[in-house]
Design an enzyme around this catalytic site. Structure first.
Site, PDB file in Angstrom:
ATOM      1  N   PRO A   2       0.778  -1.246   0.000  1.00 26.82           N
ATOM      2  CA  PRO A   2       0.000   0.000   0.000  1.00 26.82           C
ATOM      3  C   PRO A   2       0.811   1.300   0.000  1.00 26.82           C
ATOM      4  O   PRO A   2       0.225   2.366  -0.099  1.00 26.82           O
ATOM      5  CB  PRO A   2      -0.819  -0.117   1.289  1.00 26.82           C
ATOM      6  N   PHE A   3       2.130   1.214   0.129  1.00 25.99           N
ATOM      7  CA  PHE A   3       2.934   2.448   0.168  1.00 25.99           C
ATOM      8  C   PHE A   3       3.932   2.492  -0.977  1.00 25.99           C
ATOM      9  O   PHE A   3       4.274   1.461  -1.545  1.00 25.99           O
ATOM     10  CB  PHE A   3       3.688   2.558   1.502  1.00 25.99           C
ATOM     11  N   GLY A   4       4.402   3.722  -1.239  1.00 25.31           N
ATOM     12  CA  GLY A   4       5.512   3.863  -2.168  1.00 25.31           C
ATOM     13  C   GLY A   4       6.724   3.186  -1.554  1.00 25.31           C
ATOM     14  O   GLY A   4       7.429   2.410  -2.191  1.00 25.31           O
TER      15      GLY A   4
ATOM     16  N   GLU B  33      10.220   2.541   5.459  1.00 26.97           N
ATOM     17  CA  GLU B  33      11.631   2.663   5.827  1.00 26.97           C
ATOM     18  C   GLU B  33      12.112   1.626   6.850  1.00 26.97           C
ATOM     19  O   GLU B  33      12.829   1.975   7.789  1.00 26.97           O
ATOM     20  CB  GLU B  33      11.858   4.071   6.365  1.00 26.97           C
TER      21      GLU B  33
ATOM     22  N   HIS C 160      13.837   9.229  -0.178  1.00 22.92           N
ATOM     23  CA  HIS C 160      12.998   9.523   0.994  1.00 22.92           C
ATOM     24  C   HIS C 160      13.216   8.453   2.070  1.00 22.92           C
ATOM     25  O   HIS C 160      13.456   8.783   3.249  1.00 22.92           O
ATOM     26  CB  HIS C 160      11.525   9.570   0.563  1.00 22.92           C
ATOM     27  N   GLU C 161      13.145   7.197   1.681  1.00 23.90           N
ATOM     28  CA  GLU C 161      13.273   6.130   2.692  1.00 23.90           C
ATOM     29  C   GLU C 161      14.693   6.113   3.264  1.00 23.90           C
ATOM     30  O   GLU C 161      14.877   5.872   4.457  1.00 23.90           O
ATOM     31  CB  GLU C 161      12.896   4.763   2.106  1.00 23.90           C
TER      32      GLU C 161
ATOM     33  N   HIS D  23      14.998   8.630   5.993  1.00 22.76           N
ATOM     34  CA  HIS D  23      14.466   8.175   7.289  1.00 22.76           C
ATOM     35  C   HIS D  23      15.548   7.506   8.154  1.00 22.76           C
ATOM     36  O   HIS D  23      15.358   7.360   9.367  1.00 22.76           O
ATOM     37  CB  HIS D  23      13.327   7.178   7.089  1.00 22.76           C
TER      38      HIS D  23
ATOM     39  N   GLU E 115       8.169  12.753   9.242  1.00 24.37           N
ATOM     40  CA  GLU E 115       7.966  12.926   7.795  1.00 24.37           C
ATOM     41  C   GLU E 115       8.372  14.307   7.268  1.00 24.37           C
ATOM     42  O   GLU E 115       8.868  14.418   6.149  1.00 24.37           O
ATOM     43  CB  GLU E 115       6.510  12.607   7.425  1.00 24.37           C
TER      44      GLU E 115
ATOM     45  N   ASP F   7      -3.294   5.650  11.780  1.00 25.84           N
ATOM     46  CA  ASP F   7      -3.343   5.488  10.311  1.00 25.84           C
ATOM     47  C   ASP F   7      -4.494   6.294   9.716  1.00 25.84           C
ATOM     48  O   ASP F   7      -4.425   6.728   8.562  1.00 25.84           O
ATOM     49  CB  ASP F   7      -3.533   4.020   9.925  1.00 25.84           C
TER      50      ASP F   7
ATOM     51  N   TYR G 117       3.842  15.861   6.076  1.00 22.73           N
ATOM     52  CA  TYR G 117       4.882  15.824   5.047  1.00 22.73           C
ATOM     53  C   TYR G 117       5.201  17.230   4.549  1.00 22.73           C
ATOM     54  O   TYR G 117       6.334  17.702   4.655  1.00 22.73           O
ATOM     55  CB  TYR G 117       4.408  14.983   3.844  1.00 22.73           C
TER      56      TYR G 117
ATOM     57  N   LYS H 147      -1.296   0.736  -4.358  1.00 22.33           N
ATOM     58  CA  LYS H 147      -0.750   1.777  -3.477  1.00 22.33           C
ATOM     59  C   LYS H 147      -1.879   2.721  -3.044  1.00 22.33           C
ATOM     60  O   LYS H 147      -2.677   3.183  -3.871  1.00 22.33           O
ATOM     61  CB  LYS H 147       0.357   2.537  -4.239  1.00 22.33           C
ATOM     62  N   GLN H 148      -1.905   2.998  -1.741  1.00 23.04           N
ATOM     63  CA  GLN H 148      -3.008   3.804  -1.187  1.00 23.04           C
ATOM     64  C   GLN H 148      -3.107   5.182  -1.834  1.00 23.04           C
ATOM     65  O   GLN H 148      -4.188   5.649  -2.174  1.00 23.04           O
ATOM     66  CB  GLN H 148      -2.793   3.935   0.329  1.00 23.04           C
ATOM     67  N   LYS H 149      -1.934   5.831  -2.019  1.00 26.70           N
ATOM     68  CA  LYS H 149      -1.956   7.200  -2.543  1.00 26.70           C
ATOM     69  C   LYS H 149      -2.345   7.253  -4.016  1.00 26.70           C
ATOM     70  O   LYS H 149      -2.593   8.331  -4.551  1.00 26.70           O
ATOM     71  CB  LYS H 149      -0.592   7.868  -2.361  1.00 26.70           C
TER      72      LYS H 149
HETATM   73  N1  BES Z   1       6.674   5.645   6.645  1.00 28.52           N
HETATM   74  C1  BES Z   1       6.038   6.119   5.477  1.00 28.52           C
HETATM   75  C2  BES Z   1       4.891   5.220   5.064  1.00 28.52           C
HETATM   76  C3  BES Z   1       3.824   5.069   6.131  1.00 28.52           C
HETATM   77  C4  BES Z   1       3.238   6.201   6.681  1.00 28.52           C
HETATM   78  C5  BES Z   1       3.416   3.832   6.564  1.00 28.52           C
HETATM   79  C6  BES Z   1       2.248   6.067   7.662  1.00 28.52           C
HETATM   80  C7  BES Z   1       2.436   3.703   7.521  1.00 28.52           C
HETATM   81  C8  BES Z   1       1.850   4.816   8.078  1.00 28.52           C
HETATM   82  C9  BES Z   1       7.028   6.231   4.311  1.00 28.52           C
HETATM   83  O1  BES Z   1       8.283   6.707   4.674  1.00 28.52           O
HETATM   84  C10 BES Z   1       6.499   7.234   3.339  1.00 28.52           C
HETATM   85  O2  BES Z   1       6.347   8.368   3.718  1.00 28.52           O
HETATM   86  N2  BES Z   1       6.274   6.819   2.105  1.00 28.52           N
HETATM   87  C11 BES Z   1       5.823   7.713   1.053  1.00 28.52           C
HETATM   88  C12 BES Z   1       7.031   8.103   0.196  1.00 28.52           C
HETATM   89  C13 BES Z   1       6.918   9.450  -0.469  1.00 28.52           C
HETATM   90  C14 BES Z   1       6.607  10.589   0.449  1.00 28.52           C
HETATM   91  C15 BES Z   1       8.192   9.727  -1.252  1.00 28.52           C
HETATM   92  C16 BES Z   1       4.779   6.973   0.223  1.00 28.52           C
HETATM   93  O3  BES Z   1       4.605   5.766   0.407  1.00 28.52           O
HETATM   94  O4  BES Z   1       4.122   7.599  -0.575  1.00 28.52           O
HETATM   95 ZN    ZN Z   2       8.293   8.807   5.025  1.00 26.36          ZN
END
Ligand code: BES
Ligand code: ZN
Length: 547
Positions: A193-195, A198, A222-223, A226, A245, A303, A311, A497-499
């Site tokens: 579900p995420f990009g 980390e 990004h990762e 972290h 973030e 969540d 961010y 992916k959620q986003k």
């Molecule tokens: N740690 C986050 C993903 C996350 C956030 C998991 C909240 C669970 C709960 C990760 O570092 C993140 O921010 N991923 C982004 C990357 C982007 C900002 C470059 C993503 O998945 O979109």
């Molecule tokens: Zn992050």
């Protein structure tokens, strides 16, 4: 699959202020700060069991865990708050033909089917992660491997060979030593579900990053960022998520500026700003989650508070502090000192700001914490648009042509000659993304324009790059361009992916009847493949309770 987890010694509480014991509730008492397993909500699960059809190779099952924010409490007994850090070790037994990987410094095979992992540096519980599948690895740098299913490994190596070390070395120059030993990347099944996530020593990423042209490396950067912000210095509770973030966005863009220059980095930051704008437009600026420091009420899962504010508003606040300092090198040195001071600890914003003012006594003397309109308290506790925005004009040379072209496409009568005079062949992915965001803002375009746009730029309308597919899908839906609805469906079938998923469902449900039907059909066909959190959020969009 059988697993044994051995919990390492729990370190004394490492929060600098407000809390003395991990059992004492933090100032912002919440679901996330309840120390042991208390509530497991049925539809959320930390362990994701995937059938073979849900993997890239479709041959063997796959299992992985996603602990952030508060799911690891249902995986193993722990103090499931980011205020507490501990080491861990784990012995994992798998069936024949499977490989286990974890967020650990070292691993060794103990017999044909057993893997023993050890993380000897203290980390918060949410960073303990496991994946088991048909996995192979390939070296991409002196301390880095990529891990993936066999059918993806060549593409994974090709995408990141040689570059990860540059990212790490630049991060080290800016923020101090990389303390975790290895930095490996695991390419997850498409429903991840995420990009990126980390997990220390082993970032988990979506296979969408395999764009073939390294264009989505900002997620890896990004990762990696972290490794200093989040994994080494950690937010003490999820109400201060911006400390993870916002700093990471800032650090990511510092690394990007050093490696790719200010023009490209400002362009990428402008797409981030556009996401913040969209988020605030949808939720309303005054929404309580549009503060950097949010109150997570008891019983609320952090969540559910996830959004762009920590961010991008966080990025603006850190940029504002850099602006107060006025000298980039001094500010970089300060960040290095901050990491050094608080490494392996968990912090609150107050710890950070006190350190900032002590580090820059001249600024403290000038009372920069209370400049009217820019008070630190206002930054933290007032919802709304950031009072300060960093200057992104170094990106103008890339943004202006994209803006001008979008303007041409918004006209009632298309000026074909002017459009054809703009060559987009050398445009980087983020320049196309920026262009498409502008088109989306201006949508719906006059009838016929989107069809013509798609025909003019097949590299956009037939793109394989996920960032472009998302934007094209949003444009198609906003303009009710039904001819291309199948592309939205295919994209949502191809990844989870959620986003990417939620904005497309929002657009479908806010669209025509045909778009709403597309949403329902696509959700019915894909729900069993998606992560349980994503299923829950899509359900709220497609069939909200009480509807
Ligand atoms: N740690 C986050 C993903 C996350 C956030 C998991 C909240 C669970 C709960 C990760 O570092 C993140 O921010 N991923 C982004 C990357 C982007 C900002 C470059 C993503 O998945 O979109
Ligand atoms: Zn992050």
């Amino acid at each position: 699959m059988c697993l044994f987890l051995l919990q390492g010694p729990i370190q004394k509480s490492t929060v600098r202020s407000a809390v003395t014991s991990p059992l004492a509730p933090l100032g912002c008492d919440s679901f996330s700060d309840v120390p042991v397993v208390v509530t497991v909500i049925a539809w959320r699960s930390v362990v994701c069991w995937l059938a073979p059809e849900q993997t890239a190779g479709k041959r063997k099952p796959f299992v992985y865990t996603q602990g952030q924010a508060v799911l690891n409490r249902s995986f193993f007994p722990c103090f499931d708050t980011p205020a507490v850090k501990c080491t861990y070790s784990a012995l994992i037994e798998v069936p024949d033909g499977f490989t286990a990987v974890m967020s650990a410094n070292t691993w060794e095979k103990r017999g044909p089917n057993k893997f023993f992992f050890r993380m000897c540096q203290p980390i918060p519980s949410y960073l303990i992660a496991l994946a088991i599948g048909d996995l192979v690895s390939a070296e991409v740098g002196p301390r880095s491997w990529v891990w993936a299913e066999p059918c993806l490994i060549a593409a994974a190596k090709e995408e990141y060979d040689g570059v990860i070390e540059e990212f790490l070395a630049t991060g080290e120059k800016l923020f101090g030593p990389y303390v975790w030993g290895r930095y490996d990347v695991l390419f997850m099944p498409p429903s991840f579900p995420f990009g990126g996530m980390e997990n220390p020593c082993l970032t988990f990423v979506t296979p969408c990053l395999l764009a073939g042209d390294r264009s989505l490396a900002d997620v890896i950067i990004h990762e990696i960022a972290h490794s200093w912000f989040g994994n080494l210095v950690t937010n003490a509770n999820w109400g201060e998520f911006w400390l993870n973030e916002g700093f990471t966005m800032y650090a990511q863009r510092r690394i990007s500026t050093v490696l790719f220059g200010p023009a490209y980095t400002c362009l990428e930051a402008a797409t981030g700003r556009a996401l913040l704008r969209q988020h605030m437009d949808v939720t309303g600026e005054e929404h309580p989650l549009n503060k950097l420091r949010v109150k997570i009420e008891p019983g609320v899962d952090p969540d559910d508070t996830y959004n762009e504010t920590p961010y991008e508003k966080g990025f603006c606040f850190v940029s504002y502090l850099a602006h107060l300092v006025g000298d980039q090198e001094q500010f970089d040195d300060f960040l290095k000192a901050y990491v050094h001071e608080f490494k392996f600890q968990s912090v609150l914003a107050d710890d950070f700001l006190e350190f900032f003012l002590d580090y820059f006594p001249e600024l403290k003397r000038k009372r920069v914490d209370s400049i009217p309109g820019f008070e630190f308290d206002r930054w933290l506790n007032t919802p709304g648009w950031p009072p300060y925005l960093p200057d992104l004009s170094p990106g103008d040379s890339l943004m202006r042509p994209a803006e001008e072209l979008a303007q041409l496409w918004a006209a009632e009568e298309l000026d074909v000659r002017a459009i054809e005079a703009v060559s987009t062949s050398a445009w980087k992915t983020y320049q196309l993304v920026y262009f498409l965001d502008k088109i989306l803002q201006k949508s719906p375009l006059p009838p016929g324009n989107v069809k013509k746009l798609g025909e003019t730029y097949p590299k956009i309308s037939n793109a394989q790059n996920a960032e472009l597919r998302l934007r094209w899908g949003q444009i198609v839906l906003k303009n009710d361009h039904q001819e291309d609805f199948w592309k939205v469906r295919d994209f949502l079938h191809s990844q989870g992916k959620q986003k990417y998923t939620l904005p497309l469902y929002h657009a479908m449900m806010g669209g025509s009847e045909a778009a709403q039907t597309l949403a329902k059909e696509t959700f019915a066909a894909t729900a069993s493949h998606l992560h349980s959190n994503v299923v829950h959020y899509v359900q709220q969009i497609v069939a909200p309770l009480g509807s």
